[in-house]
Design an enzyme around this catalytic site. Sequence first.
Site, PDB file in Angstrom:
ATOM      1  N   HIS A  96       0.861  -1.176   0.000  1.00  0.00           N
ATOM      2  CA  HIS A  96       0.000   0.000   0.000  1.00  0.00           C
ATOM      3  C   HIS A  96       0.902   1.233   0.000  1.00  0.00           C
ATOM      4  CE1 HIS A  96      -3.124   2.831   0.749  1.00  0.00           C
ATOM      5  NE2 HIS A  96      -2.746   3.107   1.976  1.00  0.00           N
ATOM      6  N   HIS A  98       0.970   5.765  -1.066  1.00  0.00           N
ATOM      7  CA  HIS A  98       0.240   6.945  -1.520  1.00  0.00           C
ATOM      8  C   HIS A  98       1.060   7.589  -2.630  1.00  0.00           C
ATOM      9  CE1 HIS A  98      -2.490   7.571   2.269  1.00  0.00           C
ATOM     10  NE2 HIS A  98      -2.472   6.325   1.845  1.00  0.00           N
ATOM     11  N   ASP A 121       0.954  -4.464 -21.253  1.00  0.00           N
ATOM     12  CA  ASP A 121       1.927  -5.508 -20.910  1.00  0.00           C
ATOM     13  C   ASP A 121       1.581  -6.134 -19.565  1.00  0.00           C
ATOM     14  OD1 ASP A 121       3.594  -5.397 -23.111  1.00  0.00           O
ATOM     15  OD2 ASP A 121       4.923  -3.885 -22.237  1.00  0.00           O
ATOM     16  N   HIS A 172      -8.804   7.473  -1.648  1.00  0.00           N
ATOM     17  CA  HIS A 172      -7.679   7.052  -0.809  1.00  0.00           C
ATOM     18  C   HIS A 172      -6.418   6.863  -1.665  1.00  0.00           C
ATOM     19  CE1 HIS A 172      -6.225   4.035   2.524  1.00  0.00           C
ATOM     20  NE2 HIS A 172      -5.353   4.995   2.268  1.00  0.00           N
ATOM     21  N   TYR A 230       8.329 -13.002 -24.421  1.00  0.00           N
ATOM     22  CA  TYR A 230       9.032 -11.860 -23.860  1.00  0.00           C
ATOM     23  C   TYR A 230      10.040 -12.352 -22.816  1.00  0.00           C
ATOM     24  CZ  TYR A 230       9.895  -7.606 -21.222  1.00  0.00           C
ATOM     25  OH  TYR A 230      10.499  -6.555 -20.600  1.00  0.00           O
TER      26      TYR A 230
HETATM   27 ZN   LIG Z   1      -3.352   4.803   2.961  1.00  0.00          ZN
END
Ligand SMILES: [Zn+2]
Length: 232
Positions: A96, A98, A121, A172, A230
């Site tokens: 996670h 930002h 891709d 978020h 690839y």
């Molecule tokens: Zn967050």
Amino acid sequence: MSKYQHIKQKAYEANMQLPKLGLVLFTFGNVSAADRELGVFAIKPSGVPYDELTPEKMVIVDFDGNTIEGDLRPSSDTKTHAVLYKHWDGINGIVHTHSTYATAWAQAQRCIPVFGTTHADHLTVDVPCAPPMSDELIAGDYEYQTGHQIINHFKENDLDHQEVEMILVGNHAPFTWGKTAEKAVYNSAVLEAVAHMAHLTEQIDNYAPRLKDSLIKKHYERKHGPDSYYGQ
Ligand SMILES: [Zn+2]
């Protein structure tokens, strides 16, 4: 030595990639690494700056969000990680952040359109954006409900979490995952690059069309299809 040392080390190394890749400021962001057989994951402790992290500071948590080992409090987003591990097979790493551009799309509550082959891709569909959390869910067990918001969005839109390894949560920021913590970090970096490019594409041409199906298929399949060619 802790029997969880291997995932503490993995989680530590993956977390340290985030500032290196320019995906986090200060202590924003967290990575976890799971061991399915032991039924636990290692995650960054809450609020500890990256330059003070060590493998020993990683916190071991089970898939119900209970701390199993560690002196520090786990990341505030721990319950979101736990819910995703509990409900989704085959993922052993979650990230996670930002990161700026992906978060900007999340704040605008927009899916990221598949404009080019860099995107294709990695996935054949727009990067999904789940709706913002309702007031009821925000007032409840917020981080736990964020996990369910992600899972429900995948269900409702018939998305496969092993094919689409990323999502924006409206208002978020992004979450990504993968078979390993390393792959989850890679997906976060790819998502940020794709989000940046898509933003610039719309700046240049507000009506830029999506990539045509033939190119989406070609690019995805040469990397992921049965006849992929690839790489080495
Ligand atoms: Zn967050």
